[in-house]
Design a protein around this motif. Structure first.
Motif, PDB file in Angstrom:
ATOM      1  N   GLU A 199      -2.655  -3.015  10.232  1.00 25.38           N
ATOM      2  CA  GLU A 199      -2.801  -2.662   8.817  1.00 25.38           C
ATOM      3  C   GLU A 199      -3.417  -1.270   8.659  1.00 25.38           C
ATOM      4  O   GLU A 199      -2.989  -0.489   7.795  1.00 25.38           O
ATOM      5  N   LYS A 200      -4.386  -0.958   9.480  1.00 23.80           N
ATOM      6  CA  LYS A 200      -5.032   0.351   9.403  1.00 23.80           C
ATOM      7  C   LYS A 200      -4.055   1.462   9.781  1.00 23.80           C
ATOM      8  O   LYS A 200      -3.980   2.492   9.119  1.00 23.80           O
ATOM      9  N   PHE A 215      -0.813   1.591   9.539  1.00 22.65           N
ATOM     10  CA  PHE A 215       0.261   1.800   8.572  1.00 22.65           C
ATOM     11  C   PHE A 215      -0.209   1.782   7.115  1.00 22.65           C
ATOM     12  O   PHE A 215       0.620   1.850   6.207  1.00 22.65           O
ATOM     13  N   SER A 216      -1.513   1.684   6.881  1.00 26.24           N
ATOM     14  CA  SER A 216      -2.049   1.630   5.512  1.00 26.24           C
ATOM     15  C   SER A 216      -1.310   0.584   4.690  1.00 26.24           C
ATOM     16  O   SER A 216      -0.739   0.876   3.629  1.00 26.24           O
ATOM     17  N   CYS A 217      -1.285  -0.637   5.205  1.00 28.22           N
ATOM     18  CA  CYS A 217      -0.542  -1.710   4.546  1.00 28.22           C
ATOM     19  C   CYS A 217      -1.318  -3.018   4.657  1.00 28.22           C
ATOM     20  O   CYS A 217      -2.442  -3.041   5.152  1.00 28.22           O
ATOM     21  N   PHE A 248       4.965  -0.485   0.568  1.00 21.97           N
ATOM     22  CA  PHE A 248       5.062   0.943   0.828  1.00 21.97           C
ATOM     23  C   PHE A 248       5.924   1.603  -0.241  1.00 21.97           C
ATOM     24  O   PHE A 248       6.775   0.962  -0.844  1.00 21.97           O
ATOM     25  N   ASN A 290      -0.213   5.278  -5.445  1.00 28.64           N
ATOM     26  CA  ASN A 290      -1.202   5.381  -4.369  1.00 28.64           C
ATOM     27  C   ASN A 290      -0.806   4.626  -3.100  1.00 28.64           C
ATOM     28  O   ASN A 290      -1.553   4.653  -2.122  1.00 28.64           O
ATOM     29  N   LEU A 291       0.343   3.954  -3.120  1.00 30.60           N
ATOM     30  CA  LEU A 291       0.793   3.261  -1.907  1.00 30.60           C
ATOM     31  C   LEU A 291       1.177   4.277  -0.839  1.00 30.60           C
ATOM     32  O   LEU A 291       1.602   5.394  -1.150  1.00 30.60           O
ATOM     33  N   HIS A 292       1.050   3.867   0.395  1.00 31.58           N
ATOM     34  CA  HIS A 292       1.404   4.723   1.521  1.00 31.58           C
ATOM     35  C   HIS A 292       2.909   4.990   1.518  1.00 31.58           C
ATOM     36  O   HIS A 292       3.707   4.078   1.322  1.00 31.58           O
ATOM     37  N   LEU A 316       6.111   5.875   3.624  1.00 29.65           N
ATOM     38  CA  LEU A 316       6.609   5.856   4.999  1.00 29.65           C
ATOM     39  C   LEU A 316       7.557   7.024   5.237  1.00 29.65           C
ATOM     40  O   LEU A 316       8.501   7.206   4.485  1.00 29.65           O
ATOM     41  N   GLU A 332       7.179   7.073  11.090  1.00 27.20           N
ATOM     42  CA  GLU A 332       6.376   5.867  10.843  1.00 27.20           C
ATOM     43  C   GLU A 332       7.273   4.652  10.641  1.00 27.20           C
ATOM     44  O   GLU A 332       6.926   3.552  11.042  1.00 27.20           O
TER      45      GLU A 332
END
Length: 190
Positions: free
Chosen positions: A18-19, A21-23, A112, A144-146, A148, A152
């Motif tokens: 999770e860290k 891929f910021s998910c 994402f 603000n979602l990551h 991809l 990635e």
């Protein structure tokens, strides 16, 4: 004599994933094997964006219906992940977790924003019709979602697949027998 490398608990591995891929990772456990093994693993899409979206009853039903009718049926075809864009316009990956020849659970990874994903991959993404207007608050959370990018994206598929196979081996296939035959031990869907 061989020494085994301890790679950490499943929760630590998922936390690292999770860290990276910021998910968020969550599991839909159709047979009770994952939740029976580790009740702390999330069974719902617990993240600020999905939490806000699902406060609306109609949106919540759209999410559940699409997953249970469309996504789940496609997961039974192969061990390949399914990429989907939901009615709120965010990308999520769904990795099937098999017990023998059955899909026992699904590992969802996301949400994402999709950035520069290779066009060949974009063609295979399943899209849900956008039927819901996005509130200002949801639009801000979505922004603000990551995002991809293509590198990635490939890493997500590769590492997500490895994580899914690890979970299958550790929990579903070889170490667990919770819901194999006992319907009382089955956990209701959602």
């Amino acid at each position: 004599m061989y020494k085994y490398l301890k790679i950490g608990t499943l929760a630590e591995i998922i936390g690292s994933f999770e860290k990276k891929f910021s998910c968020h990772v969550c599991f839909h456990d159709y047979e009770g094997k994952i939740r029976g093994h580790n009740a702390s693993l999330p069974g719902m899409h617990i993240n600020p964006f999905c939490d806000l979206v699902k406060k609306n009853r109609k949106n919540n039903e759209l999410c559940k219906d699409w997953e249970s009718k469309k996504i789940r049926s496609k997961l039974t075809v192969s061990r390949e992940p399914i990429l989907k864009i939901c009615h709120m316009g965010v990308l999520e990956a769904a990795f099937p977790l098999f017990s023998g020849s059955r899909v026992s659970a699904t590992m969802f990874v996301g949400p994402f924003l999709y950035g520069k994903i290779p066009s060949r991959e974009m063609k295979s993404i399943i899209r849900q019709d956008p039927v819901s207007p996005v509130s200002k608050e949801a639009a801000e959370l979505r922004r603000n979602l990551h995002v991809l990018d293509s590198d990635e994206f490939q890493d997500l598929l590769n590492l997500g697949g490895l994580l899914a196979r690890h979970i299958e081996y550790e929990i579903i296939s070889s170490r667990m027998d919770l819901a194999e035959t006992d319907p009382v031990k089955r956990i209701q869907y959602f």
